[in-house]
Enzyme design. Sequence first.
Site, PDB file in Angstrom:
ATOM      1  N   HIS A   1       1.081  -0.981  -0.056  1.00 52.59           N
ATOM      2  CA  HIS A   1       0.035  -0.054   0.050  1.00 52.59           C
ATOM      3  C   HIS A   1       0.888   1.274   0.111  1.00 52.59           C
ATOM      4  O   HIS A   1       1.157   1.833   0.910  1.00 52.59           O
ATOM      5  CB  HIS A   1      -0.751   0.053   1.347  1.00 52.59           C
ATOM      6  CG  HIS A   1      -2.066   0.910   1.253  1.00 52.59           C
ATOM      7  ND1 HIS A   1      -3.241   0.889   1.056  1.00 52.59           N
ATOM      8  CD2 HIS A   1      -1.986   2.348   0.944  1.00 52.59           C
ATOM      9  CE1 HIS A   1      -4.103   2.068   0.941  1.00 52.59           C
ATOM     10  NE2 HIS A   1      -3.073   2.897   1.104  1.00 52.59           N
TER      11      HIS A   1
ATOM     12  N   ASP B   1       2.274   8.589  -6.585  1.00 56.35           N
ATOM     13  CA  ASP B   1       1.966  10.187  -6.360  1.00 56.35           C
ATOM     14  C   ASP B   1       2.007  10.881  -4.891  1.00 56.35           C
ATOM     15  O   ASP B   1       1.971  12.120  -4.815  1.00 56.35           O
ATOM     16  CB  ASP B   1       0.870  10.379  -7.152  1.00 56.35           C
ATOM     17  CG  ASP B   1      -0.319   9.747  -7.031  1.00 56.35           C
ATOM     18  OD1 ASP B   1      -0.316   8.712  -6.049  1.00 56.35           O
ATOM     19  OD2 ASP B   1      -1.207   9.519  -7.693  1.00 56.35           O
TER      20      ASP B   1
ATOM     21  N   GLY C   1      -9.315   8.665  -1.839  1.00 56.64           N
ATOM     22  CA  GLY C   1     -10.013   9.889  -1.734  1.00 56.64           C
ATOM     23  C   GLY C   1     -10.943  10.157  -0.452  1.00 56.64           C
ATOM     24  O   GLY C   1     -10.947   9.619   0.581  1.00 56.64           O
TER      25      GLY C   1
ATOM     26  N   HIS D   1      -9.716   1.429  -0.621  1.00 66.21           N
ATOM     27  CA  HIS D   1      -9.620   2.437   0.570  1.00 66.21           C
ATOM     28  C   HIS D   1     -10.983   2.351   1.224  1.00 66.21           C
ATOM     29  O   HIS D   1     -12.158   2.859   0.682  1.00 66.21           O
ATOM     30  CB  HIS D   1      -9.185   3.832   0.155  1.00 66.21           C
ATOM     31  CG  HIS D   1      -7.691   3.997  -0.049  1.00 66.21           C
ATOM     32  ND1 HIS D   1      -7.045   3.393  -1.091  1.00 66.21           N
ATOM     33  CD2 HIS D   1      -6.792   4.761   0.532  1.00 66.21           C
ATOM     34  CE1 HIS D   1      -5.874   3.874  -1.441  1.00 66.21           C
ATOM     35  NE2 HIS D   1      -5.633   4.369  -0.110  1.00 66.21           N
TER      36      HIS D   1
ATOM     37  N   GLU E   1     -11.359   4.132   6.694  1.00 66.34           N
ATOM     38  CA  GLU E   1     -10.238   5.081   7.166  1.00 66.34           C
ATOM     39  C   GLU E   1     -11.075   6.205   7.724  1.00 66.34           C
ATOM     40  O   GLU E   1     -10.925   6.695   8.856  1.00 66.34           O
ATOM     41  CB  GLU E   1      -9.258   5.452   6.055  1.00 66.34           C
ATOM     42  CG  GLU E   1      -8.081   6.244   6.326  1.00 66.34           C
ATOM     43  CD  GLU E   1      -7.547   6.706   4.990  1.00 66.34           C
ATOM     44  OE1 GLU E   1      -6.160   7.289   5.352  1.00 66.34           O
ATOM     45  OE2 GLU E   1      -7.657   6.454   3.914  1.00 66.34           O
TER      46      GLU E   1
ATOM     47  N   ASP F   1       2.205   4.050   2.757  1.00 65.17           N
ATOM     48  CA  ASP F   1       1.154   4.685   2.330  1.00 65.17           C
ATOM     49  C   ASP F   1       1.700   6.000   1.313  1.00 65.17           C
ATOM     50  O   ASP F   1       1.890   5.596   0.159  1.00 65.17           O
ATOM     51  CB  ASP F   1       0.220   5.460   3.348  1.00 65.17           C
ATOM     52  CG  ASP F   1      -1.019   5.861   2.944  1.00 65.17           C
ATOM     53  OD1 ASP F   1      -1.651   5.438   1.869  1.00 65.17           O
ATOM     54  OD2 ASP F   1      -1.759   6.574   3.702  1.00 65.17           O
ATOM     55  N   ASP F   2       2.155   7.000   2.151  1.00 61.21           N
ATOM     56  CA  ASP F   2       2.538   8.115   1.020  1.00 61.21           C
ATOM     57  C   ASP F   2       4.150   8.515   1.733  1.00 61.21           C
ATOM     58  O   ASP F   2       3.940   9.445   2.439  1.00 61.21           O
ATOM     59  CB  ASP F   2       1.535   9.608   1.277  1.00 61.21           C
ATOM     60  CG  ASP F   2       0.288   9.071   0.715  1.00 61.21           C
ATOM     61  OD1 ASP F   2       0.107   8.920  -0.518  1.00 61.21           O
ATOM     62  OD2 ASP F   2      -0.492   9.046   1.319  1.00 61.21           O
TER      63      ASP F   2
END
Length: 333
Positions: A12, A16, A170, A197, A200, A278-279
């Site tokens: 995951h 971007d 999103g 997703h 969350e 994640d990010d």
Amino acid sequence: MIDTTLPLTDIHRHLDGNIRPQTILELGRQYNISLPAHSLETLIPHVQVIANEPDLVSFLTKLDWGVKVLASLDACRRVAFENIEDAARHGLHYVELRFSPGYMAMAHQLPVAGVVEAVIDGVREGCRTFGVQAKLIGIMSRTFGEAACQQELEAFLAHRDQITALDLAGDELGFPGSLFLSHFNRARDAGWHITVHAGEAAGPESIWQAIRELGAERIGHGVKAIEDRALMDFLAEQQIGIESCLTSNIQTSTVAELAAHPLKTFLEHGIRASINTDDPGVQGVDIIHEYTVAAPAAGLSREQIRQAQINGLEMAFLSAEEKRALREKVAAK
């Protein structure tokens, strides 16, 4: 805390959401794009989470500067390549990179299908250069609505053999999964895996919907499953994996503190849950941090951390033969 005899995975991880601050600076200069700061030190507070954000939507705004500098398909290709380089640097053997081409294309009206092709090219070149195994997951950004998601889906379908799975990410509260049933029907017809997703920002009902209506085989984040014992039973029985992202869930204020994170409970319940970033570029973390700092702080024992590492490969969208080959490759080292 990482078992070096086992494959290390990150399943995951948003491509971007992992654009290097240095790359943002360089692309900003290259394309004459106005940035909020002109040195790495002063830019970082704008592009990385310094203090926990009040909610998921606030957290997501930190990603925006990274995509604002994607002024060409070459820029998209570069950040895709660098994602693989970063994965190699942090010791990952296998990574599933997910990305929203509509989001990446938006600032400079790039062709969405062109972004998909550029990402495929950059990842392929990165894998060839650094020896990391990777697969791509297409994200539909639900925040932009059904029509925009349809455009993203068409772009993925144009390269269906290079896309492994479809995801929905999103604003989970504002755009529930029920809006995207036809999109996921087409994804399953294309032979793709499904991860969503869910749980969350919204509650356990969002996870139920992802499974029952969208066909999710895995759930991204899924923290709210802790509120529904029947759901936890179902996840364990059906081996529907939870892609846990420990630091991310704290930074988005989804969970108050690591000690309160449900990952330990999920593992104790027999749910196939894994540890992921994640990010990482926005969060300022890497997979090593998640295993050696975040997981122990979340109360996981050494054996539970090892189980989560095993789960990462078991949950991966790889064939049994691909998993066996990866295990053997790592064991041989």
